[in-house]
Design a protein around this motif. Sequence first.
Motif, PDB file in Angstrom:
ATOM      1  N   ALA A 134     -13.322  24.870 -31.501  1.00  0.00           N
ATOM      2  CA  ALA A 134     -12.547  25.312 -32.657  1.00  0.00           C
ATOM      3  C   ALA A 134     -11.143  25.746 -32.252  1.00  0.00           C
ATOM      4  N   ALA A 135     -11.035  26.434 -31.113  1.00  0.00           N
ATOM      5  CA  ALA A 135      -9.722  26.878 -30.643  1.00  0.00           C
ATOM      6  C   ALA A 135      -8.840  25.683 -30.275  1.00  0.00           C
ATOM      7  N   ALA A 136      -9.433  24.687 -29.634  1.00  0.00           N
ATOM      8  CA  ALA A 136      -8.668  23.498 -29.248  1.00  0.00           C
ATOM      9  C   ALA A 136      -8.159  22.755 -30.479  1.00  0.00           C
ATOM     10  N   LEU A 137      -9.000  22.631 -31.492  1.00  0.00           N
ATOM     11  CA  LEU A 137      -8.583  21.951 -32.720  1.00  0.00           C
ATOM     12  C   LEU A 137      -7.499  22.730 -33.449  1.00  0.00           C
ATOM     13  N   ARG A 138      -7.643  24.046 -33.471  1.00  0.00           N
ATOM     14  CA  ARG A 138      -6.639  24.874 -34.139  1.00  0.00           C
ATOM     15  C   ARG A 138      -5.268  24.714 -33.476  1.00  0.00           C
ATOM     16  N   LEU A 139      -5.258  24.686 -32.155  1.00  0.00           N
ATOM     17  CA  LEU A 139      -3.999  24.505 -31.436  1.00  0.00           C
ATOM     18  C   LEU A 139      -3.400  23.121 -31.690  1.00  0.00           C
ATOM     19  N   ALA A 140      -4.261  22.103 -31.646  1.00  0.00           N
ATOM     20  CA  ALA A 140      -3.762  20.740 -31.868  1.00  0.00           C
ATOM     21  C   ALA A 140      -3.234  20.569 -33.284  1.00  0.00           C
ATOM     22  N   LYS A 141      -3.919  21.171 -34.243  1.00  0.00           N
ATOM     23  CA  LYS A 141      -3.494  21.037 -35.640  1.00  0.00           C
ATOM     24  C   LYS A 141      -2.181  21.771 -35.888  1.00  0.00           C
ATOM     25  N   SER A 142      -1.996  22.905 -35.232  1.00  0.00           N
ATOM     26  CA  SER A 142      -0.757  23.664 -35.424  1.00  0.00           C
ATOM     27  C   SER A 142       0.472  22.899 -34.925  1.00  0.00           C
ATOM     28  N   ALA A 143       0.241  21.933 -34.032  1.00  0.00           N
ATOM     29  CA  ALA A 143       1.356  21.154 -33.500  1.00  0.00           C
ATOM     30  C   ALA A 143       1.815  20.060 -34.457  1.00  0.00           C
TER      31      ALA A 143
END
Length: 280
Positions: free
Chosen positions: A143-152
């Motif tokens: 979930a943390a990895a997806l959140r970071l990727a989506k914020s980009a």
Amino acid sequence: MSGFEDTGGKPLPRLQPDTRDAGAKPGADPAPAPGTGAPEKPAPRSAEKSTPRSKAAVPSHAGHRQRLRARFIEGGPDALPDYELLEMVLFRAIPRRDTKPLAKALIAHFGSFNEVITAPVDRLTEVTGVSEGVATELKLIQAAALRLAKSAVMDRPAISSWSALVDYCSAAMAYETTEQFRVLFLDRKNVLIADEIQSRGTIDHTPVYPREVIKRALELGASAIILVHNHPSGDPSPSRADVEMTKKIEDAAKPLGVAVHDHLVIGKGQHASLRQLGLL
């Protein structure tokens, strides 16, 4: 004449019985009379020092954890192979046990770090040693990895951040075990305003309804869309059905002023663009 001294006719004093211990040495203090309640002297403390308590044994894996942390800090994640990076993820879920055997078992079962953290919970718990707490910790990393990727990519021009967009889609879909069809909605400046999964299907098929896609684009006020779906097989080569479905959506969108910028097919570690392939 007797051997007694003459007292001048006075009676002799009565002698008191000697109550001293017959074994006492001359000049020693007499023992207290029975019943007088005289306190006994406390016994002297032993001069021998008490043995200090031994410290708790340090777990054998503690030093290994410290060495892993040091290598991670000095060299970054690339300094660790997949199983050691996974070991560190498991530290929080398993604080008092060596996590190396479980990390290696997970990698052997699923194939890679990415495949472990993206695996469904029911499949994770099939591996011996994976508790609910361990599975939750792994899904938290995902979930943390997806959140970071989506914020980009959110609220930014999709065209100018294309590589970040592809990375996000890959992180979200590459290791899914069933097909997903998602739509990225863009405004007039090609800024990503919404990312939605439209449907989920089987291992090799997912239903797509062009009318529903265009209806949603109009609801959001989108001027353009990017279609994305995954191939669980890992091969991103578009099928004939993929091309035909893309054409149907494009034909439905064009009269309403909604452009179809691209259709991405996500595989494991690679992707395909229908526009780059000349199929759109």
